[in-house]
Design a protein around this motif. Structure first.
Motif, PDB file in Angstrom:
ATOM      1  N   SER A   1       0.818  -1.210   0.000  1.00 51.52           N
ATOM      2  CA  SER A   1       0.000   0.000   0.000  1.00 51.52           C
ATOM      3  C   SER A   1       0.852   1.261   0.000  1.00 51.52           C
ATOM      4  CB  SER A   1      -0.901   0.000   1.239  1.00 51.52           C
ATOM      5  OG  SER A   1      -1.614   1.205   1.336  1.00 51.52           O
TER       6      SER A   1
ATOM      7  N   PRO B   1      -7.907   0.331  -5.268  1.00 45.22           N
ATOM      8  CA  PRO B   1      -7.338  -0.647  -4.332  1.00 45.22           C
ATOM      9  C   PRO B   1      -8.424  -1.569  -3.785  1.00 45.22           C
ATOM     10  CG  PRO B   1      -7.677   1.438  -3.197  1.00 45.22           C
ATOM     11  CD  PRO B   1      -8.192   1.624  -4.620  1.00 45.22           C
TER      12      PRO B   1
ATOM     13  N   TYR C   1      -2.017  -5.153  -1.270  1.00 40.94           N
ATOM     14  CA  TYR C   1      -3.356  -5.125  -1.844  1.00 40.94           C
ATOM     15  C   TYR C   1      -3.280  -5.431  -3.339  1.00 40.94           C
ATOM     16  CZ  TYR C   1      -4.579  -2.254   2.306  1.00 40.94           C
ATOM     17  OH  TYR C   1      -4.775  -1.778   3.574  1.00 40.94           O
TER      18      TYR C   1
ATOM     19  N   TYR D   1      -4.227  -3.992  -6.753  1.00 43.19           N
ATOM     20  CA  TYR D   1      -4.576  -2.705  -7.343  1.00 43.19           C
ATOM     21  C   TYR D   1      -5.024  -2.938  -8.783  1.00 43.19           C
ATOM     22  CZ  TYR D   1      -2.475  -0.121  -3.462  1.00 43.19           C
ATOM     23  OH  TYR D   1      -2.195   0.397  -2.223  1.00 43.19           O
TER      24      TYR D   1
ATOM     25  N   LYS E   1      -8.832  -3.311  -0.611  1.00 41.81           N
ATOM     26  CA  LYS E   1      -8.109  -3.188   0.661  1.00 41.81           C
ATOM     27  C   LYS E   1      -8.307  -4.403   1.576  1.00 41.81           C
ATOM     28  CE  LYS E   1      -7.349   1.765   0.771  1.00 41.81           C
ATOM     29  NZ  LYS E   1      -7.399   2.988   1.594  1.00 41.81           N
TER      30      LYS E   1
ATOM     31  N   ASN F   1      -3.326   4.333  -3.811  1.00 40.76           N
ATOM     32  CA  ASN F   1      -4.675   4.277  -3.248  1.00 40.76           C
ATOM     33  C   ASN F   1      -5.581   5.347  -3.836  1.00 40.76           C
ATOM     34  OD1 ASN F   1      -4.022   2.131  -1.546  1.00 40.76           O
ATOM     35  ND2 ASN F   1      -3.469   3.464   0.156  1.00 40.76           N
TER      36      ASN F   1
END
Length: 288
Positions: free
Chosen positions: A77, A87, A202, A204, A89, A82
């Motif tokens: 992250s 993202p 995460y 993305y 999460k 973000n």
């Protein structure tokens, strides 16, 4: 290296590893394949393609943002990602990549064995990728960080004595020391210390692919609920968690300037993340 593939309507194009000796992304490929399989009933067929070209993280970010070459990556992250990408999460590595142990030269083993304070550790030059989020956390904590944009170069620099420590995630270090042993037999894994940096990996997704992001979100939640996620995670990581013998290490913890632990645990609760003081011998027996 095995890349899962299937034919499809939804096409997930993910980044290629940084070198032929880099196996860090295999788990993220296999997890994404599991997500695709778990969402076929409501999303239809899906395929996973690993990009042909190797790219730096900055170039990957631009490619994702512009919708070129790739449309998904699993990455630590950071605020810009973000804000400008989509993202999902859910921390897919349960924080294990923030359990950092050090690759060192054999000649420096006694130096690390005698360290008892964070100040002593930060006084040693350390290595990092120029675009790694852990670099900024270490710099903020007072480490003198030597950088390289090239993954393999960091092992060369360490072997040449450009720095003393090279922090690697518990999920990475054992495979790396094996893969680089022939080139650099003088490199070993320190057995005494661990640096804990709160980290979340995460998925993305490109901002022009909201359907793919929704599919990953739904699929991840589904396999977490039915137990498939933990089954895959521990099958892939228990060997490393046990080998690292975290209960016998002196652990230093530093802050991550990119995110707080509160943010990491907000989606799934504190119990989802690993604690370096967990009893991994007991935990891993469930997944043998």
């Amino acid at each position: 290296m095995f890349f899962p593939t299937c034919q499809s309507d939804d096409q997930f194009v993910i980044n290629r590893s940084e070198s032929e000796l880099d196996s860090r992304y295999q788990y993220t490929y296999d997890l994404l394949a599991l997500i695709i399989e778990a969402t076929k009933a409501d999303f239809g067929e899906g395929s996973l393609v690993v990009a042909e070209m190797r790219m730096s993280r900055n170039r990957i970010f631009r490619s994702l943002k512009d919708g070129e070459s790739i449309n998904v990556i699993a990455e630590a992250s950071r605020s810009t990602w973000n804000e400008e990408l989509i993202p999902i999460k859910i921390p897919i590595r349960k924080g294990i990549q923030g359990f950092r142990v050090f690759i060192i030269k054999k000649d420096n083993a006694s130096t690390l064995a005698n360290i008892t304070t964070l100040a002593q550790l930060t006084s040693l030059k350390t290595g990092s990728g120029s675009q790694w989020s852990t670099k900024y956390a270490m710099q903020q904590a007072g480490f003198d960080v030597m950088e390289s944009t090239q993954y393999e170069n960091l092992f060369t620099m360490l072997a040449k004595g450009r720095f003393v420590t090279f922090g690697r995630g518990v999920n990475e270090v054992f495979q790396e020391i094996t893969q680089f042993n022939q080139l650099y037999p003088e490199l070993i894994i320190d057995e005494h210390l661990m640096l804990h940096i709160p980290l979340a990996t995460y998925y993305y997704v490109s901002p022009n692919q909201p359907r793919l992001a929704q599919r990953i979100q739904v699929g991840l939640q589904r396999i977490i609920e039915n137990g498939q996620f933990d089954q895959l995670f521990y099958q892939r990581h228990c060997e490393f968690l046990l080998k690292s013998k975290l209960d016998k290490r002196l652990i230093f913890k530093i802050d991550n300037p990119y995110l707080s632990e509160t943010e990491i645990i907000s989606s799934l609760g504190n119990g989802f993340m690993l604690n370096p003081r967990d009893d991994f011998n007991q935990l891993c027996k469930q997944y043998q």
